[in-house]
Design an enzyme around this catalytic site. Structure first.
Site, short mmCIF file in Angstrom:
data_model
loop_
_atom_site.label_atom_id
_atom_site.label_comp_id
_atom_site.label_asym_id
_atom_site.label_seq_id
_atom_site.Cartn_x
_atom_site.Cartn_y
_atom_site.Cartn_z
N HIS A 196 -5.24 4.61 6.92
CA HIS A 196 -4.31 5.70 7.17
C HIS A 196 -3.25 5.15 7.65
O HIS A 196 -3.04 4.36 8.78
CB HIS A 196 -4.97 6.72 8.15
CG HIS A 196 -4.50 7.84 7.97
ND1 HIS A 196 -4.77 8.72 6.97
CD2 HIS A 196 -4.03 8.97 8.88
CE1 HIS A 196 -4.29 9.81 6.98
NE2 HIS A 196 -3.65 9.90 8.33
N ASP A 237 -8.69 5.09 2.79
CA ASP A 237 -8.36 6.18 3.42
C ASP A 237 -9.04 7.24 2.73
O ASP A 237 -8.58 7.73 1.70
CB ASP A 237 -6.82 6.20 3.55
CG ASP A 237 -6.62 7.55 4.57
OD1 ASP A 237 -7.54 8.14 5.08
OD2 ASP A 237 -5.38 7.88 4.81
N SER A 246 0.50 10.93 7.85
CA SER A 246 -0.71 11.80 7.95
C SER A 246 -0.05 13.40 7.72
O SER A 246 0.83 13.49 6.68
CB SER A 246 -1.38 11.90 9.01
OG SER A 246 -2.66 12.30 9.13
#
Length: 489
Positions: free
Chosen positions: A436, A410, A178
């Protein structure tokens, strides 16, 4: 990057996972939920804290102030003395240890030590006793990258001292998911001599002002039937807000959210997390069934929000309250204000409604986000998105030896590099619940699957195929480092 208001999750719940993750969708952070690990010891490789004296301002030749930065090390698999060192970057939440995800499998395979540095300001690594806007001026990705570089050098030198060696270099490799996935890619870009390569899992390297692709992906991931129900719920909620505001908010357990935009963001994020973290059926199945049975859709959604999003997932309604975001107190378990500062100064990721066919309310617009930044941090706070992308390159990042991975469902993947280029392969893992950080987290991405177990992914082979490619790249780039006697090429 949805890297993110989820940062207010209850740490005590077993359903919260580590990562270092984005966010409110992001704002929660894409990332913050993934960074929330349960206190269950099985979820960590280690939770033993270590401390390092870090420079406050890497860009000033005159300011020599330092602060204590927390880090962790896991040496059980380390092939002394020449094994590689895997640097796992912690992102936009408190870093409670090194999570037992797929990196633990990779460490065994490569005989690697694993070290992990907590991001400045987050968790126990704050330089100040108050997070006023003035005190947050050293909170940026640029300062964080220098933190990693200085720490990497210090740790290597410490290792050499223990071995009575001078100038020895282990082969380093950097990992992140991320926002920390973006940091991983940017670290290789800015400090190529300090790492053999990087893995950017769901790495959100593109700062986006109005991130309309986020909502569009939620619609695609939901599929036509579930998407239509979500849109109908949004329409009903918008209408009810005009005539029955207090009762509506009370129905969702969100009476404290006086600003309508905060309330609508809360409802939008509640849907997002089902796709972002690999639990789509928890959202869509009950809503589609309610629609077919002619039941009250707003009531059905309120039940999902309270039972799953707040109950099982552990998100606090307070996270979305701008009065809460104004709180400048330093709190190890609360990173909401910190991530919003990065959103409001560097990356934006404003999850606004597209001009048509949106899932979220059209009242979640640019003005809402800009007003929030001003209300929470004061005048003059504005996301310098263009400058961020000029500095790092966005999806045109001119790096090398970086692996990018993304999950097909995602919504953050559109802020990542989704196409391969020379020396920077990119892989999309396609499956019904691939979200994710799937390559590192398995399925679902929350709650944590120990060692990133992919058995519960709808297409485990798709995950394992990408993992094999990752291993091949890591193996090649580590061997090329070793061949030169340097940490990188």
């Amino acid at each position: 990057m949805g890297m993110m208001r989820l940062s207010k999750c209850l740490v005590s719940l077993l359903f919260l996972v580590a990562l270092s993750g984005f966010t409110h969708g992001f704002v929660m952070s894409p990332h913050t939920l993934l960074n929330r690990l349960s206190q269950n010891s099985n979820y960590y490789l280690t939770t033993e804290e270590h401390w390092f004296d870090q420079t406050l301002d890497h860009y000033s030749p005159y300011d020599h102030r330092q602060f204590k930065q927390r880090y962790y090390e896991f040496l059980d698999n380390f092939q002394v003395p020449d094994g590689p060192i895997f640097l796992k970057i912690c992102g936009e939440s408190s870093c409670s240890g090194i999570s037992n995800d797929y990196l633990g499998v990779l460490a065994k395979k490569f005989g690697a030590a694993v070290v992990s540095l907590e991001h400045r300001y987050y968790g126990k690594s704050s330089p100040f006793k108050s997070h006023t806007t003035e005190n947050l001026k050293y909170l940026s990705s640029k300062q964080a990258l220098f933190d990693l570089a200085v720490f990497r050098q210090w740790y290597q030198e410490s290792l050499n001292l223990k071995r009575n060696k001078t100038g020895a270099e282990n082969s380093w490799f950097v990992f992140g998911i991320s926002y920390s996935g973006a940091l991983s890619a940017w670290f290789r870009l800015k400090f190529p001599h300090l790492t053999c390569g990087s893995l950017a899992s769901s790495g959100v390297v593109l700062a986006v002002y109005n991130y309309t692709d986020f909502d569009k992906q939620v619609g695609e991931s939901a599929g036509p039937e579930c998407k239509a129900v979500l849109q109908e719920i949004t329409e009903l909620v918008d209408r009810s807000l005009e005539s029955n505001r207090k009762e509506l908010k009370k129905q969702f357990g969100a009476a404290e959210l006086e600003i309508d935009g905060d309330f609508l963001y809360f409802l939008a994020d509640a849907a997002v997390i089902a796709f972002q973290y690999g639990n789509p059926d928890a959202l869509c199945t009950p809503l589609v069934e309610a629609k077919k049975a002619g039941e009250d859709l707003v009531a059905a959604y309120a039940k999902y929000v309270k039972d799953f999003y707040v109950g099982t997932f552990g998100v606090s309604v307070e996270t979305y309250n701008q009065n809460h975001l104004k709180n400048t107190a330093v709190n190890e378990g609360n990173s909401d204000r910190l991530w919003w500062f990065q959103v409001c100064t560097e990356v934006a990721y404003f999850q606004v409604a597209p001009s048509n066919d949106s899932i979220r309310s059209t009242k979640i617009n640019t003005k809402y986000h800009l007003d929030l930044c001003k209300n929470v941090f004061g005048e003059g706070i504005y996301p310098e998105v263009d400058m961020t992308n000029i500095y790092y390159g966005g999806t045109k990042i001119a790096g090398s030896k970086i692996v990018f991975t993304n999950g097909s469902q995602d919504p953050w993947r559109h802020a990542s590099k989704q196409t391969s280029s020379p020396d920077m392969p990119s892989y999309i893992i396609t499956c019904h619940n691939c979200g994710h950080g799937t390559d590192m987290r398995g399925c679902p991405q929350s709650p944590l699957s120990i060692e990133g177990n992919a058995e519960n992914c709808s297409a485990p082979d798709a995950v394992n195929k990408v993992r094999q490619k990752m291993i091949e790249h890591i193996d090649l780039w580590l061997s090329e480092c070793k061949g030169t006697g340097r940490s990188s090429l």
